[in-house]
Structure formats: structure tokens, C-alpha cells
Design an enzyme around this catalytic site. Structure first.
Site, PDB file in Angstrom:
ATOM      1  N   GLU A   1      14.194  88.802  16.938  1.00  0.00           N
ATOM      2  CA  GLU A   1      15.494  88.487  17.557  1.00  0.00           C
ATOM      3  C   GLU A   1      16.547  89.582  17.400  1.00  0.00           C
ATOM      4  OE1 GLU A   1      16.571  84.714  15.802  1.00  0.00           O
ATOM      5  OE2 GLU A   1      14.901  83.666  16.756  1.00  0.00           O
TER       6      GLU A   1
ATOM      7  N   GLU B   1       6.172  80.453  19.197  1.00  0.00           N
ATOM      8  CA  GLU B   1       6.861  79.346  18.501  1.00  0.00           C
ATOM      9  C   GLU B   1       7.082  78.173  19.451  1.00  0.00           C
ATOM     10  OE1 GLU B   1      10.415  80.688  16.469  1.00  0.00           O
ATOM     11  OE2 GLU B   1       9.472  82.560  15.851  1.00  0.00           O
TER      12      GLU B   1
HETATM   13  C1  XIL Z   1      13.290  78.043  11.741  1.00  0.00           C
HETATM   14  C2  XIL Z   1      12.523  77.064  10.870  1.00  0.00           C
HETATM   15  O1  XIL Z   1      11.690  76.289  11.695  1.00  0.00           O
HETATM   16  C3  XIL Z   1      13.478  76.192  10.100  1.00  0.00           C
HETATM   17  O2  XIL Z   1      12.773  75.381   9.172  1.00  0.00           O
HETATM   18  C4  XIL Z   1      14.499  77.051   9.343  1.00  0.00           C
HETATM   19  O3  XIL Z   1      15.445  76.223   8.735  1.00  0.00           O
HETATM   20  C5  XIL Z   1      15.190  78.009  10.307  1.00  0.00           C
HETATM   21  O4  XIL Z   1      14.210  78.789  10.987  1.00  0.00           O
HETATM   22  N1  XIL Z   1      13.196  81.403  15.557  1.00  0.00           N
HETATM   23  C6  XIL Z   1      12.366  81.864  14.560  1.00  0.00           C
HETATM   24  C7  XIL Z   1      11.950  80.971  13.472  1.00  0.00           C
HETATM   25  O5  XIL Z   1      11.897  83.015  14.659  1.00  0.00           O
HETATM   26  O6  XIL Z   1      11.771  81.646  12.265  1.00  0.00           O
HETATM   27  C8  XIL Z   1      12.910  79.833  13.281  1.00  0.00           C
HETATM   28  O7  XIL Z   1      12.375  78.935  12.328  1.00  0.00           O
HETATM   29  C9  XIL Z   1      13.178  79.148  14.595  1.00  0.00           C
HETATM   30  C10 XIL Z   1      13.790  80.101  15.585  1.00  0.00           C
END
Ligand code: XIL
Length: 345
Positions: A150, A254
Site C-alpha cells: 500500500e 486478500e
Molecule cells: C488487517 C487485519 O486483517 C486486521 O486483523 C488488522 O487489525 C489490520 O490489518 N490490507 C492489508 C492487511 O494488507 O494486512 C490488512 O489486515 C487488511 C488491509
């Protein structure tokens, strides 16, 4: 070590694995690439249904949080690999691949990093040591790493962060350092919301071009695909195609499909919503099927069952149902429909 052994022992639960195999055929069996999920080690230990699905349905695992800066590198001179190692042991036992997430991110940085003072060289030493210690620890055991996560804003500009603010060209440097530590690991740039954000997508593609020109090692693009039933299909297809055109490996990294993004407290998961979600899962898998086999790194869901989704916890949306398995860890209707659709194509 004891915890790992316990987990391995618990991992051997064939009768639990059988409970979900009513329809006999598994989605993973009809895919020619890995099907992944992000996992939480506490749930792997405590929840037998979760553990059974993590081992029987998925062939690639990602740590949802435990390889992120704050957790894996809690103090300047201390790394904590315990939870990452548990996930790795569980994956190994189940012959699953492990994907590493994430070496460099603006979020979930450690407190000591936020308080760190030093000149550019000191910041570079910090980040290089962070990246290389982790990558070396897992060398040969982690197939690919999200090296940077990101880094771009929606308008395509570089996101301000500890790293961007202190290290010029930190993106390229991070990839070089990771590659030095494990030349065999595939190195990914990972981001969200490319669909409908042409400036962000353009920034990512420009970065890839620039890296190629400068011979900076990059092997893949992760598209997180935190989408919703309202997401635009054409935009999704377009960014997958644009990413594929780089020639790099592609990871839908994701995936979740939100059904109640506005957090309506009276939301009901009716058959119309279920169909809309099923269609979106199919769109992702059929779009992915169009990618040349050599570039298909895999599709990873962001956790296992609806109950475990970060959309419920992090965003506090109790009536959200974004995954392939329901609150009782049963396959949703969408699971079988996805198999039918993939077979038809
Ligand atoms: C999220 C997790 O799922 C949560 O448990 C944590 O509190 C915050 O991060 N983008 C990403 C992930 O790359 O690492 C994130 O994961 C969600 C958004």
C-alpha cells in the site's frame, strides 16, 4: 516449541476434515494454482472447525497479522518469530505453501520505529536489517513476500509514511534488500482498491516499468481485492488485465466480498445478496483463469469463516458476511456454485 507440537497434533483431525466434505469435491482440487487463506494462530489453536478448514480447504497460508512489523519486530533488538513459525509448521504439516505478508507497510509499525531518531543512513540500516533478518529467517520456506504494501494513495502519489519520509527511493531499496536475503523468493508489490482508481493503478504500473528499467528485482503484483457486491465488474477485470500485461505473477491476495459495506444494522443476508456475492466470487475466479498459467500465483481469501473477517472486527460491522465459509464454518452455496462455474468454463 511445545505450542507448535500441540498445533501439529491438533492438525491431525481427519474426522473434523470429513465434516465439510459432504459434496466430496473440494474447490482446491479443480484449481491449477494455490487457493489460500490468511490465518490467525490463536484461532488455529483454539477452534477445531477453523483449523480443519485451514488444513483441508486451502493450499496456501498467509499470516493475517503476525509477520507485520509491530508483531514480528517488537523491539529494536528483538524479533518475535514464534507465531509466524507456528503458522509455518502448520502449513508444512499440511503441505501448504506459505506467503509472507508484509515486510514494509505504513500501518502496524512498531512503537520503537515511530520513536526512532536518526539520519538517512540510520533509517536505511533499520529497514534493511528488518527486511533481511526476517527474509533470512524464513529463507527457502516462504514462496513469496509482499515486500511493500500500500505505498500509493488513490491519486497516485507516494503515501507519506515512516519509510517514505526518511528513505529516498525506499520502494526499490526494499526490493533489493529482500532479494539479497533470499534470491529465490518471489517479491510482490501489494495494494488495494486499484479498481476504479486509475491514478493509483497507473502509479503501480509506472513503478513496475521503472523497476524493470533499473533492473530492480520484482516478480509479482498483489491485488488485495477487498471488494463488495457493489464493485464494478468491468473495473475489476480491467485492473487484473493491466496487472497481467506486466508479465509478472499475479496474486489476488486478500479477497473478501462485502455484502453490507454501509453497516446497515437491519441487514439480512437474503437470497438476492447471496446470489450477488456468488457472482462476484465467480467473476474473480473466471478473470483469474484468463491469466497465463505461468503468472497465476494464486487466490487468497482474507481469513476463513465470516466470523473471523477483519470487516467485523476492525471495521465493527457485525452483520458482514464476506467469505466462502459461513459463521458455522460450513461451505456457503457460493462454494458449490463456484465449482460449477469453473467446471463449465
Ligand atoms: C488487517 C487485519 O486483517 C486486521 O486483523 C488488522 O487489525 C489490520 O490489518 N490490507 C492489508 C492487511 O494488507 O494486512 C490488512 O489486515 C487488511 C488491509
Amino acid at each position: 516449541m511445545k505450542r507448535i507440537l500441540l498445533l501439529l497434533l491438533l492438525g491431525f483431525t481427519p474426522f473434523l476434515q470429513a465434516q465439510n466434505s459432504g459434496s466430496a469435491i473440494y474447490l482446491k482440487q479443480i484449481l491449477s494454482y494455490p487457493l489460500g487463506a490468511s490465518v490467525n494462530p490463536r484461532l488455529l489453536e483454539e477452534n477445531a472447525s477453523y483449523r480443519a478448514l485451514a488444513s483441508s480447504e486451502f493450499t496456501s497460508l498467509t499470516a493475517e497479522n503476525h509477520m507485520k512489523m509491530a508483531l514480528i519486530h517488537p523491539e529494536a533488538n528483538r524479533f518475535d518469530f514464534s507465531k509466524g513459525d507456528e503458522i509455518l509448521a502448520f502449513a508444512k504439516y499440511n503441505k501448504s505453501r506459505v506467503h509472507g505478508h508484509t515486510l514494509v507497510w505504513h500501518n502496524q509499525t512498531a512503537t520503537w520505529m515511530k520513536e526512532f531518531q536518526g539520519d538517512q543512513q540510520a533509517w536505511e540500516n533499520l529497514l534493511k536489517n528488518h527486511i533481511q533478518t526476517i527474509v533470512k529467517h524464513y529463507q527457502g520456506q516462504i514462496a513469496g513476500w509482499d515486500v511493500v504494501n500500500e505505498a500509493f494513495l488513490d491519486d497516485g502519489s507516494l503515501r507519506p509514511s515512516l519509510w517514505a519520509d526518511h528513505i529516498p527511493d525506499y520502494l526499490a531499496k526494499s526490493f533489493i534488500w529482500a532479494h539479497e536475503a533470499d534470491p529465490k523468493a518471489l517479491l510482490f508489490y501489494n495494494d488495494y482498491g486499484q479498481d476504479g482508481k486509475p491514478k493509483k493503478m497507473e502509479a503501480i504500473l509506472n513503478m513496475v516499468q521503472d523497476f524493470k528499467k533499473r533492473e530492480i528485482p520484482i516478480h509479482g503484483l498483489g491485488l488485495q481485492m477487498h471488494i463488495s457486491i457493489q464493485s464494478n465488474n468491468e473495473e475489476i477485470k480491467k485492473v487484473i488485465e493491466q496487472s497481467t500485461a506486466t508479465g509478472l505473477s499475479i496474486h489476488l491476495s486478500e479477497v473478501d466480498v462485502a455484502v453490507n459495506p454501509k453497516n446497515n444494522p437491519d441487514f439480512v443476508l437474503d437470497s438476492i445478496v447471496q446470489k450477488a456475492q456468488s457472482d462476484k466470487f465467480q467473476l474473480l475466479f473466471t478473470s483469474f483463469a484468463n491469466i497465463p498459467a505461468s503468472q497465476q500465483y494464486g487466490i487468497t481469501f482474507w481469513n476463513v469463516g465470516d466470523k473471523d473477517s477483519w470487516l467485523r472486527g476492525y471495521f465493527k460491522r457485525p452483520k458482514e458476511y464476506p467469505l466462502l465459509f459461513d459463521e458455522a464454518y460450513q461451505r456457503k452455496g457460493a462454494y458449490g456454485e463456484l465449482i460449477e462455474e469453473i467446471k463449465r468454463k
